[in-house]
Design an enzyme around this catalytic site. Structure first.
Site, PDB file in Angstrom:
ATOM      1  CE1 TYR A   5       0.368   1.824   4.279  1.00 16.38           C
ATOM      2  CE2 TYR A   5       0.846  -0.512   4.522  1.00 16.38           C
ATOM      3  CZ  TYR A   5       0.902   0.787   5.018  1.00 16.38           C
ATOM      4  OH  TYR A   5       1.503   1.051   6.229  1.00 16.38           O
ATOM      5  CB  CYS A   6       1.706   3.985  -1.433  1.00 16.00           C
ATOM      6  SG  CYS A   6       0.664   3.937  -2.907  1.00 16.00           S
ATOM      7  N   GLY A   7      -0.059   5.853  -0.390  1.00 15.27           N
ATOM      8  CA  GLY A   7      -1.105   6.820  -0.110  1.00 15.27           C
ATOM      9  C   GLY A   7      -2.371   6.518  -0.888  1.00 15.27           C
ATOM     10  N   GLY A  66      -2.307   3.868  -3.732  1.00 11.23           N
ATOM     11  CA  GLY A  66      -2.165   2.698  -4.597  1.00 11.23           C
ATOM     12  C   GLY A  66      -1.345   2.939  -5.849  1.00 11.23           C
ATOM     13  CG  LEU A  86      -1.481   5.149   4.225  1.00 13.07           C
ATOM     14  CD1 LEU A  86      -0.204   5.949   4.413  1.00 13.07           C
ATOM     15  CD2 LEU A  86      -1.920   4.531   5.552  1.00 13.07           C
TER      16      LEU A  86
END
Length: 308
Positions: free
Chosen positions: A264-266, A268, A293
């Site tokens: 994951y990240c902020g 995708g 996120l």
């Protein structure tokens, strides 16, 4: 009664052509030699997502103007902020349902039998995002290593202005791959220890530890996550690191971890770059948390760790 053709043979009796793409990554020389191949569709996935100046500073936009300003001949702009996102979802850049995604791709000329090369002019993460979306519905796809920067650095031709739109394809049959995408309940289950998996955040260290402003409602990372910055897997020219160096960098984070790897990240996007790196290294136990996120942080009851 006429005999039916053997499986794998067209009516002419000639063998079907083999796969065009050599793998999930191609270089500018490979692409330049095959631009005229009718099986190949080249898509520019550039989008705009400026760095936040303060918490909650979310701004995004289409990269269509950048594509029109300079692009690889014959390419089309794939708008990840437009019809290649599900605007009914509670977060940006949400992957559309398979049939909706296939319909949008058909309008870009992608059909059954097409193979796609994705690129961008922003370091490769947008191309990786499109590559993962295509892969998730079994459309053969690859990313142009180094993107438009590498293409131009090699002296390849670029065009500007609008081109004639591609004729829409009649058929594109999505075949969803299982476990390509993780949902919020999936991530929550890993966090609670109810199912196996390793949570990996692909944000830069400053985003992971919460020392930098976030576009979203809260800073930090999901508890128990490891940090593998997506952009840290590229060299200064925007190309993926050599395999040995890439393996060393990834292995330092992911050795002896539980499967699957849940990236994951902020939103995708950077996570898709990390997914491509892991795929290049032969890992098949990778899934991407689409909401990332932006979705996770929206509920203050969901835990986040802030170290900065």
């Amino acid at each position: 009664m006429t005999d039916a053709p053997l499986p794998g043979l067209p009516l002419s009796g000639l063998p079907l052509p083999g796969p065009l793409l050599p793998g999930p990554l191609v270089d500018d020389a490979w692409l330049a030699a095959r631009l005229d191949d009718p099986r190949l569709v080249v898509l520019d996935a550039t989008a705009l997502l400026p760095s936040p100046g303060h918490d909650g500073d979310y701004r995004s936009g289409s990269g269509h103007a950048q594509w029109a300003g300079r692009h690889i001949p014959g390419s089309r702009h794939a708008d990840l902020t437009g019809e290649l996102s599900d605007h009914e979802a509670p977060y940006h850049f949400a992957v559309p349902a398979p049939e909706a995604l296939a319909a949008a791709l058909r309008r870009l000329g992608v059909r059954d039998g097409s193979e796609v090369v994705a690129y961008d002019s922003a370091g490769g993460i947008w191309a990786a995002r499109l590559w993962w979306m295509l892969r998730a519905i079994s459309v053969p796809a690859a990313v142009l290593d180094g993107g438009l920067q590498a293409w131009e650095a090699a002296g390849r031709p670029v065009l500007n202005g609008q081109e004639e739109p591609a004729p829409a394809a009649e058929t594109l049959t999505p075949v969803p791959l299982p476990h390509a995408w993780a949902t919020l309940p999936d991530v929550d289950a890993v966090l609670r220890g109810e199912r196996p998996g390793t949570l990996v955040c692909a944000l830069p260290e400053s985003g992971f530890d919460g020392s930098a402003p976030t576009r979203y409602s809260r800073r930090g990372h999901i508890p128990g996550s490891l940090n593998l910055p997506g952009r840290g897997l590229l060299d200064e020219a925007g190309r993926f690191l050599p395999r040995a160096e890439l393996a060393a960098r990834v292995g330092a984070v992911l050795d002896d971890t539980a499967s699957p790897v849940v990236l994951y990240c902020g939103g995708g996007i950077s996570a898709a770059g990390a997914a491509l790196a892991l795929t290049l290294l032969g890992r098949e136990d990778v899934t991407l948390y689409d909401g990332s996120l932006e979705e996770w942080s929206a509920d203050p009851a969901r835990p986040l760790i802030q170290q900065g």
